[in-house]
Design a protein around this motif. Structure first.
Motif, PDB file in Angstrom:
ATOM      1  N   VAL A  28       4.124  13.250  -2.649  1.00  0.00           N
ATOM      2  CA  VAL A  28       4.718  12.435  -1.583  1.00  0.00           C
ATOM      3  C   VAL A  28       3.863  11.206  -1.323  1.00  0.00           C
ATOM      4  O   VAL A  28       2.699  11.136  -1.726  1.00  0.00           O
ATOM      5  CB  VAL A  28       4.885  13.235  -0.273  1.00  0.00           C
ATOM      6  CG1 VAL A  28       5.958  14.275  -0.420  1.00  0.00           C
ATOM      7  CG2 VAL A  28       3.573  13.866   0.150  1.00  0.00           C
ATOM      8  N   CYS A  29       4.479  10.219  -0.670  1.00  0.00           N
ATOM      9  CA  CYS A  29       3.745   9.028  -0.275  1.00  0.00           C
ATOM     10  C   CYS A  29       3.198   9.270   1.121  1.00  0.00           C
ATOM     11  O   CYS A  29       3.927   9.668   2.018  1.00  0.00           O
ATOM     12  CB  CYS A  29       4.662   7.812  -0.285  1.00  0.00           C
ATOM     13  SG  CYS A  29       3.806   6.310   0.208  1.00  0.00           S
ATOM     14  N   ALA A  30       1.893   9.057   1.292  1.00  0.00           N
ATOM     15  CA  ALA A  30       1.251   9.357   2.571  1.00  0.00           C
ATOM     16  C   ALA A  30       0.799   8.089   3.282  1.00  0.00           C
ATOM     17  O   ALA A  30      -0.134   8.101   4.065  1.00  0.00           O
ATOM     18  CB  ALA A  30       0.077  10.301   2.352  1.00  0.00           C
ATOM     19  N   GLU A  31       1.427   6.983   2.944  1.00  0.00           N
ATOM     20  CA  GLU A  31       1.083   5.733   3.624  1.00  0.00           C
ATOM     21  C   GLU A  31       2.400   5.060   3.983  1.00  0.00           C
ATOM     22  O   GLU A  31       3.201   4.774   3.102  1.00  0.00           O
ATOM     23  CB  GLU A  31       0.273   4.834   2.669  1.00  0.00           C
ATOM     24  CG  GLU A  31      -0.043   3.460   3.201  1.00  0.00           C
ATOM     25  CD  GLU A  31      -1.149   3.493   4.228  1.00  0.00           C
ATOM     26  OE1 GLU A  31      -2.250   3.951   3.882  1.00  0.00           O
ATOM     27  OE2 GLU A  31      -0.904   3.088   5.367  1.00  0.00           O
ATOM     28  N   LEU A  32       2.606   4.833   5.294  1.00  0.00           N
ATOM     29  CA  LEU A  32       3.861   4.205   5.716  1.00  0.00           C
ATOM     30  C   LEU A  32       4.016   2.868   4.984  1.00  0.00           C
ATOM     31  O   LEU A  32       3.243   1.947   5.186  1.00  0.00           O
ATOM     32  CB  LEU A  32       3.851   3.988   7.229  1.00  0.00           C
ATOM     33  CG  LEU A  32       5.128   3.383   7.804  1.00  0.00           C
ATOM     34  CD1 LEU A  32       6.339   4.202   7.418  1.00  0.00           C
ATOM     35  CD2 LEU A  32       5.031   3.256   9.300  1.00  0.00           C
ATOM     36  N   CYS A  33       4.995   2.797   4.064  1.00  0.00           N
ATOM     37  CA  CYS A  33       5.054   1.669   3.146  1.00  0.00           C
ATOM     38  C   CYS A  33       6.325   0.852   3.310  1.00  0.00           C
ATOM     39  O   CYS A  33       6.597  -0.049   2.533  1.00  0.00           O
ATOM     40  CB  CYS A  33       4.935   2.169   1.713  1.00  0.00           C
ATOM     41  SG  CYS A  33       6.201   3.371   1.284  1.00  0.00           S
ATOM     42  N   GLY A  34       7.137   1.148   4.317  1.00  0.00           N
ATOM     43  CA  GLY A  34       8.377   0.402   4.515  1.00  0.00           C
ATOM     44  C   GLY A  34       9.458   1.341   5.012  1.00  0.00           C
ATOM     45  O   GLY A  34       9.214   2.527   5.217  1.00  0.00           O
ATOM     46  N   LEU A  85       0.838  -1.198   0.000  1.00  0.00           N
ATOM     47  CA  LEU A  85       0.000   0.000   0.000  1.00  0.00           C
ATOM     48  C   LEU A  85       0.871   1.245   0.000  1.00  0.00           C
ATOM     49  O   LEU A  85       1.808   1.354   0.781  1.00  0.00           O
ATOM     50  CB  LEU A  85      -0.880   0.028   1.254  1.00  0.00           C
ATOM     51  CG  LEU A  85      -2.122  -0.848   1.302  1.00  0.00           C
ATOM     52  CD1 LEU A  85      -2.800  -0.658   2.645  1.00  0.00           C
ATOM     53  CD2 LEU A  85      -3.086  -0.487   0.190  1.00  0.00           C
ATOM     54  N   HIS A  86       0.574   2.168  -0.896  1.00  0.00           N
ATOM     55  CA  HIS A  86       1.176   3.495  -0.863  1.00  0.00           C
ATOM     56  C   HIS A  86       0.027   4.492  -0.912  1.00  0.00           C
ATOM     57  O   HIS A  86      -1.130   4.099  -1.090  1.00  0.00           O
ATOM     58  CB  HIS A  86       2.090   3.717  -2.070  1.00  0.00           C
ATOM     59  CG  HIS A  86       3.249   2.765  -2.142  1.00  0.00           C
ATOM     60  ND1 HIS A  86       4.450   2.994  -1.522  1.00  0.00           N
ATOM     61  CD2 HIS A  86       3.386   1.573  -2.772  1.00  0.00           C
ATOM     62  CE1 HIS A  86       5.267   1.992  -1.749  1.00  0.00           C
ATOM     63  NE2 HIS A  86       4.655   1.099  -2.512  1.00  0.00           N
ATOM     64  N   SER A  87       0.333   5.756  -0.781  1.00  0.00           N
ATOM     65  CA  SER A  87      -0.713   6.756  -0.940  1.00  0.00           C
ATOM     66  C   SER A  87      -0.181   7.927  -1.752  1.00  0.00           C
ATOM     67  O   SER A  87       0.846   8.511  -1.426  1.00  0.00           O
ATOM     68  CB  SER A  87      -1.227   7.226   0.417  1.00  0.00           C
ATOM     69  OG  SER A  87      -2.312   8.095   0.215  1.00  0.00           O
ATOM     70  N   GLY A  93      11.884   2.746   3.643  1.00  0.00           N
ATOM     71  CA  GLY A  93      12.296   3.863   2.783  1.00  0.00           C
ATOM     72  C   GLY A  93      11.172   4.837   2.494  1.00  0.00           C
ATOM     73  O   GLY A  93      11.297   5.672   1.605  1.00  0.00           O
ATOM     74  N   HIS A  94      10.079   4.735   3.251  1.00  0.00           N
ATOM     75  CA  HIS A  94       8.907   5.587   3.020  1.00  0.00           C
ATOM     76  C   HIS A  94       9.283   7.068   2.939  1.00  0.00           C
ATOM     77  O   HIS A  94       8.790   7.796   2.088  1.00  0.00           O
ATOM     78  CB  HIS A  94       7.903   5.338   4.142  1.00  0.00           C
ATOM     79  CG  HIS A  94       6.785   6.298   4.218  1.00  0.00           C
ATOM     80  ND1 HIS A  94       5.870   6.439   3.201  1.00  0.00           N
ATOM     81  CD2 HIS A  94       6.425   7.193   5.177  1.00  0.00           C
ATOM     82  CE1 HIS A  94       4.989   7.375   3.550  1.00  0.00           C
ATOM     83  NE2 HIS A  94       5.313   7.839   4.720  1.00  0.00           N
ATOM     84  N   TYR A  95      10.197   7.472   3.816  1.00  0.00           N
ATOM     85  CA  TYR A  95      10.550   8.896   3.889  1.00  0.00           C
ATOM     86  C   TYR A  95      11.171   9.404   2.587  1.00  0.00           C
ATOM     87  O   TYR A  95      11.136  10.570   2.287  1.00  0.00           O
ATOM     88  CB  TYR A  95      11.528   9.135   5.049  1.00  0.00           C
ATOM     89  CG  TYR A  95      12.904   8.559   4.795  1.00  0.00           C
ATOM     90  CD1 TYR A  95      13.915   9.353   4.275  1.00  0.00           C
ATOM     91  CD2 TYR A  95      13.189   7.219   5.044  1.00  0.00           C
ATOM     92  CE1 TYR A  95      15.168   8.840   4.022  1.00  0.00           C
ATOM     93  CE2 TYR A  95      14.433   6.694   4.800  1.00  0.00           C
ATOM     94  CZ  TYR A  95      15.423   7.514   4.292  1.00  0.00           C
ATOM     95  OH  TYR A  95      16.657   6.998   4.029  1.00  0.00           O
ATOM     96  N   LYS A  96      11.778   8.488   1.811  1.00  0.00           N
ATOM     97  CA  LYS A  96      12.455   8.981   0.614  1.00  0.00           C
ATOM     98  C   LYS A  96      11.573   8.850  -0.629  1.00  0.00           C
ATOM     99  O   LYS A  96      12.006   9.102  -1.737  1.00  0.00           O
ATOM    100  CB  LYS A  96      13.794   8.270   0.412  1.00  0.00           C
ATOM    101  CG  LYS A  96      13.698   6.787   0.123  1.00  0.00           C
ATOM    102  CD  LYS A  96      15.065   6.213  -0.266  1.00  0.00           C
ATOM    103  CE  LYS A  96      15.881   5.820   0.932  1.00  0.00           C
ATOM    104  NZ  LYS A  96      17.166   5.220   0.619  1.00  0.00           N
ATOM    105  N   MET A  97      10.315   8.467  -0.420  1.00  0.00           N
ATOM    106  CA  MET A  97       9.429   8.252  -1.565  1.00  0.00           C
ATOM    107  C   MET A  97       8.786   9.571  -1.963  1.00  0.00           C
ATOM    108  O   MET A  97       7.613   9.816  -1.740  1.00  0.00           O
ATOM    109  CB  MET A  97       8.366   7.219  -1.197  1.00  0.00           C
ATOM    110  CG  MET A  97       7.643   6.688  -2.392  1.00  0.00           C
ATOM    111  SD  MET A  97       6.808   5.173  -2.006  1.00  0.00           S
ATOM    112  CE  MET A  97       5.710   5.107  -3.413  1.00  0.00           C
ATOM    113  N   LYS A  98       9.585  10.412  -2.537  1.00  0.00           N
ATOM    114  CA  LYS A  98       9.134  11.761  -2.847  1.00  0.00           C
ATOM    115  C   LYS A  98       9.313  12.004  -4.336  1.00  0.00           C
ATOM    116  O   LYS A  98      10.350  11.680  -4.897  1.00  0.00           O
ATOM    117  CB  LYS A  98       9.975  12.746  -2.037  1.00  0.00           C
ATOM    118  CG  LYS A  98       9.392  14.128  -1.983  1.00  0.00           C
ATOM    119  CD  LYS A  98      10.257  15.023  -1.108  1.00  0.00           C
ATOM    120  CE  LYS A  98       9.894  16.461  -1.369  1.00  0.00           C
ATOM    121  NZ  LYS A  98      10.872  17.397  -0.847  1.00  0.00           N
TER     122      LYS A  98
HETATM  123 CU   LIG Z   1       5.124   4.553  -0.326  1.00  0.00          CU
END
Ligand SMILES: [Cu+2]
Lengths: 466, 257
Positions: B210-216, B175-177, B218-223
């Motif tokens: 940005v990704c608004a769903e904690l996805c793992g 899941l991502h957002s 590396g979530h913080y770098k999913m920009k």
């Molecule tokens: Cu994500």
């Protein structure tokens, strides 16, 4: 003594195996303790896996004092006595047993102490050449830019807000590891594993087979990521930060290559390493030269596919269709032999067991119990499924041309272009046709369904289906 | 109760209101809205904020008042227990229920605009989330997906300004957002689903994706980056990207950013 002999031998053998299982961890500690101080500042760790693999006996115990050396020697002497037929000589051996045991133990310990001392020297040499993760250092002869490296090195926290540092530890270290060994904490969950920079082998680049990648190649990988792997895109990092990371990757790679060269010199050639500037630079020079000359080895196709030059759309389409058809035949043919790994349908589903260079040596059967201690167990390589439209090294026809022309360094994919000591297997025109065919594969209008063979086999076993 | 503690309870609504009064001027507020529909979302946000804010202040003041008035050390009256008031209970059940029903009906139009009234335009791009990046695909010159001229980019979504934009959202792994703060768009990407997302951007410029769903990890770098540009600039960018993707020779001048 005789009846208990077999039992005792079995016990010793068992112990040996157990000892081996604990070896890897212990060795890492040894390596850390050999040249480094406390635990506060991180240190580059010695590449013990490769060093052991390079030494003739491939025995991890060569590099550490186990406390069982005396027992080993005793067993050796007992074995000698057992093999001896002459009763007189046996008597002689028995009389000498104590002295021989002392002398033998001393010799084994001396050899090991020498090796451990050499490890320390190796570590000292590497620190002298490259510094530490917090305080990197480079010789001018390396051709590396220390300013860029400082931007990438160091702790990820910014203590002094004016100084940007620690980019590598912020973005890369959890996969690629502090020493660039591709064994960071998240590495074990990934397939393929992150690149181990210390080998100096990079797959996706514009240069000839074994040549180093150019800075632009590494920057491209960093910017675009590698689809199909866990390497994400870092496109939004400012250019100077990405360039700093590229320089740091080169720095880690160079350090790893020099380390291996020195280890071969010390443990394979069994020479002594003199810790002088000129000697160190000699070891550095070869790796530095291969990096600085990378741009001279860029592969530039001399020709273009015929349909690219055509201007009339109908003519263009006809030439492309022809080229694709030619590519299809080459793909399946003997000369290019693509189907051998990528399969007749391009699904990458050959039955061969393939491995990258860094996985090839890791045969668990050869290493026994020690294999269980590997941080990264052996990983099989899947030939690319060409129907997904995912291209790790870039999707431009030029990228695919280079992949086929040079092959993939570090992996089993051979090049079709000429290489030193080998004629080209395909002409440029033929390579372009294979490129056209491969690019058409994901859109062939057929649904790429894997053959149902496995399913039916399993069903037959369970007996639920005819 | 000690006067000190009473005043401390009083400080909660006072400081709470003060923080909200101070935040917008100090830059801690909603990001700039560049979307057509965003005003509805913002309006609902302000409506709910005012409502809950008023109730919050009223209850906090009541709490203060009771604590102040019925100080155990000065109030000598014996304690009186009661089994409650049926009328008051009916009131405090019905009032919030009515309020919630009202909000449910009141927001229907905004919901429909964002999630139901899909514009009748071709899909501009397909965005595939994966750990940890956004892979984006445009249909290319022929306007159809899954053909050789699809244009592939990563983390770099371009859209034309003042057009209805329709995007297909997919996920390759977890899941991502898909979150465009400036467009008031937030939509989960679900593995195995193709989810349409639409919006209309009014201003050109570069904005966050940005990704608004904690996805793992590396979530913080999913920009990623959203670039809103004029239709002609968008077409030119798309054509240039498509051409670069067809390169059979290294471009003469290396691209610099
Ligand atoms: Cu994500």
């Amino acid at each position: 003594m005789c009846p208990s002999d077999a039992g005792e031998r079995r016990r010793v053998a068992l112990e040996g195996r157990r000892r081996r299982a604990a070896t890897c961890c212990a060795l890492l500690w040894l390596a850390a303790a050999a040249g480094c101080g406390g635990l506060s500042a991180p240190q580059f760790r010695l590449n013990m896996e490769d060093i052991i693999r390079e030494t003739p006996d491939k025995d991890p115990d060569e590099f550490r004092i186990t406390g069982r050396e005396r027992e080993q020697v005793r067993q050796g002497l007992l074995e000698e006595m057992r093999r001896e037929k002459d009763p007189q000589k046996i008597e002689q051996l028995e009389a000498n047993f104590g002295a021989a045991l002392d002398a033998g133990t001393e010799e084994v310990l001396k050899l090991k102490r020498d090796k451990i001392k050499k490890l320390k020297i190796l570590n000292t040499a590497l620190v002298a050449l490259f510094g530490t993760p917090d305080e990197p250092y480079v010789f001018p002869e390396s051709g590396l830019d220390i300013k860029k490296i400082r931007l990438a090195a160091g702790p990820a926290q910014t203590v002094n807000s004016n100084v940007r540092r620690g980019l590598y530890r912020q973005h890369c270290v959890h996969c690629h590891g502090i020493s660039g060994d591709g064994a960071g904490p998240t590495a074990v969950f990934l397939n393929p594993y992150p690149r181990d920079y210390r080998q100096g082998k990079f797959k996706f680049k514009s240069t000839e087979f074994a040549a180093k990648p150019t800075d632009a190649d590494l920057l491209h990988t960093l910017t675009e990521g590698i689809p199909g792997t866990a390497m994400p895109s870092f496109k939004l990092l400012p250019l100077d930060e990405r360039e700093a990371l590229v320089e740091y990757v080169k720095y880690l790679s160079m350090r790893g290559e020099v380390e291996l060269a020195m280890a071969r010199y010390l443990f394979v050639d069994e020479e002594d390493l003199e810790l002088s500037r000129s000697t160190l630079v000699e070891f550095l020079a070869e790796s530095a030269e291969s990096w600085s000359s990378a741009a001279e080895h860029v592969v530039r196709p001399q020709t273009q596919p015929a349909h690219v030059a055509a201007t009339d759309p109908a003519e263009k389409a006809r030439l492309l269709a022809e080229s694709i058809e030619r590519g299809r035949k080459l793909f399946a043919g003997e000369k290019a032999a693509c189907v051998k790994c990528h399969g007749p349908t391009g699904l990458g589903d050959s039955e061969d067991k393939l491995y990258d260079d860094w996985n090839k040596d890791k045969d668990p059967e050869k290493f026994g119990a020690e294999a269980a201690t590997w941080v990264l167990p052996r990983q099989q390589l899947r030939p690319r499924n060409l129907r997904l439209g995912i291209y790790r090294g870039g999707r431009r026809p030029l990228d695919l041309f280079r992949r086929i022309y040079t092959g993939i360094y570090g992996g089993p994919m051979p090049g079709a272009g000429p290489s030193p000591g080998r004629e080209a297997t395909l002409s440029e025109e033929e390579i372009w046709s294979v490129v056209d065919y491969i690019r058409s594969l994901p859109y062939e209008g057929q649904v790429a369904v894997p053959p149902p063979r496995q399913l039916t086999q399993r069903s037959r076993q369970s007996g639920s289906l005819p | 109760m000690n006067k000190f503690w009473c005043l401390l309870f009083l400080a909660v609504p006072v400081l709470g209101v003060a923080a909200f009064a101070w935040a917008p001027g100090a830059g801690y507020w909603l990001p700039r809205d560049i979307s057509d529909h965003g005003w509805q979302i913002d309006h609902l946000f302000y409506f709910v904020l005012t409502l809950t804010g008023a109730v919050f202040v009223a209850t906090e003041l009541a709490l203060f008042w009771f604590a102040w008035k019925y100080d155990g050390r000065t109030n000598m009256q014996p304690v009186r227990f009661t089994h409650g008031s049926h009328d008051v209970e009916v009131l405090w059940t019905l009032a919030p229920a009515a309020t919630l029903v009202f909000i449910a009906i009141y927001q229907m139009n905004a919901w429909a605009d964002v999630k139901m009234r899909q514009p009748d335009v071709p899909v501009l791009a397909e965005v595939t989330a994966r750990q940890f990046e956004w892979r984006i695909r445009y249909p290319g010159a022929d306007g159809r997906f899954d053909t050789l001229d699809d244009v592939h980019v990563v983390n770099d979504l371009h859209v034309p300004v003042d057009r209805d934009i329709l995007i297909t959202l997919k996920s390759q792994d977890v899941l991502h957002s898909f979150f465009l703060p400036n467009l008031r768009i937030k939509q989960d990407a679900v593995p195995g689903m193709k989810i349409p997302v639409w919006f209309r951007a009014r201003d050109v410029g570069e904005f966050d994706l940005v990704c608004a769903e904690l996805c793992g990890w590396g979530h913080y770098k999913m920009k990623g980056r959203l670039t809103v540009q004029s239709a002609s600039a968008f077409q030119q960018w798309l054509a240039e990207t498509a051409a670069a993707q067809e390169a059979t020779q290294e471009p003469e001048v290396e691209e610099s950013e």
